[in-house]
Design a protein around this motif. Structure first.
Motif: not given
Lengths: 242, 242
Positions: A4, A7-8, A11, A15, A17-20, A104
């Motif tokens: 777990t 996985l945390d 994730h 998150a 690398s894709t979040a602003t 970003r």
């Protein structure tokens, strides 16, 4: 490490690398007098201690905390860098070009004015090891788009000194007309005719003459202060609210 | 649903509730003439189709896409709402009070000017079902802090019309001095003396007289246009870059 937790971590990395993300930076202007007595506009920069742009100079700033307003974040990063409370602090612009950072990042940039005497007083509990003041007209290559940001802040400062009382943020509460002219000359980057300057500021009606005089090696010069009522009205409905 | 997918969903929900998100909204000003011929400043609002504030009027806007610049996001939401390209578009302010939304949302707000004739021309492929234009001086209670945002945008518009050519964004390329005065009257919310107004704009030197006249029920009135060179210089180093 449990499955777990793995996985945390995965994730969280995904998150990130894709979040602003939102950062707050501050352009802090002050004045410095060179040995020949001429004043120039200076600003503090910090050395980046990690990538991207490790080792390069950058504007003071940091990530916006989720429980912190934008204004509070600007004041905090300013205090952390200079140990000072600014005499003027205003939001400048939000910079959000897609390629300005490897991930970003939207930077909400503030600009601040700090009086010369205040910017020289070292705060005892404040670590200034990786902070240095630079002449605004002779900056090195800064990290990210920070050279462009400083250029825009200087443009705003030059513009604003023409139609507002923004020079006040670089002066003591009481000042001579020669001291006020020096601030204008430093911001605009050119000499101004003393007689013309005196006529213009007297006609603008923003100054209140005091009964005090500056004495010293020259003949006594009257001290003035800005009309506070006019100054409060100037910043509009956002002055108090945020 | 597998265990991993469940974990994904849980992590996404957790990330959404703790992350700061960035939205872009736009205050779009235009002019409308009432039956008595007087012009007033109007702006389009959209009905919110989901919570928070479902059913309330709000500024047009949306989430910033990770591959989209701030300016592009503003232009996109403006096109989606009005089907139009604005004659003037500028960043207004970043609003970031901690409690302005149930989750943490930073709104980068733009303001735009759309000419009256353009704002009336319906775009055929554009769904305007949940869009309506409101008089800026008589708004309902809007979602979030949008009333405060409109108030600030109106303050900026009133301020800016005094020292810049921003009225141009609400006028056709060629206009009479009476039409220009109408724009000022609508923005400032008061009548202006025609003779004083003519003297002031002629002295400012921003207008170029043309050889054309507006003819109709009144005596012919000369058409003017703005000096484009002066207008380009006005918006400073950010005009082209972002």
């Amino acid at each position: 490490m449990t499955r777990t937790t793995l996985l945390d971590a995965a994730h969280e990395a995904a998150a990130a690398s894709t979040a602003t993300r939102v950062a707050v930076s501050t352009v802090i202007f002050s004045l410095r007098r060179s040995p020949d007595g001429r004043a120039s506009v200076v600003l503090p920069l910090v050395t980046r201690t990690r990538d991207p742009h490790q080792g390069q100079w950058a504007l003071p700033g940091g990530w916006l905390d989720i429980t912190e307003s934008l204004d509070a974040a600007a004041a905090r990063t300013l205090a952390e860098t200079t140990g000072l409370a600014p005499s003027y602090l205003e939001q400048l612009y939000a910079f959000g070009a897609v390629d300005r950072s490897p991930t970003r990042v939207i930077s909400i940039v503030y600009w601040a004015l700090v009086r010369e005497d205040e910017s020289r007083s070292a705060s005892p509990d404040h670590d200034q090891e990786n902070v240095a003041w630079f002449d605004a007209s002779a900056l090195p290559a800064l990290a990210f788009d920070h050279n462009e940001i400083v250029e825009y802040a200087l443009w705003r400062l030059r513009n604003k000194v023409g139609y507002s009382r923004v020079a006040h943020g670089l002066l003591a509460d009481e000042f001579t007309l020669a001291e006020l002219r020096e601030v204008y000359e430093a911001i605009l980057g050119r000499r101004l005719d003393p007689a013309n300057f005196r006529r213009q500021v007297e006609n603008a009606g923003n100054l209140v003459p005091t009964d005090s005089f500056r004495t010293g090696s020259h003949r006594p010069a009257r001290l003035y202060r800005y009309n506070q009522d006019a100054e409060l009205a100037e910043r509009g409905p956002l002055t108090v609210r945020q």
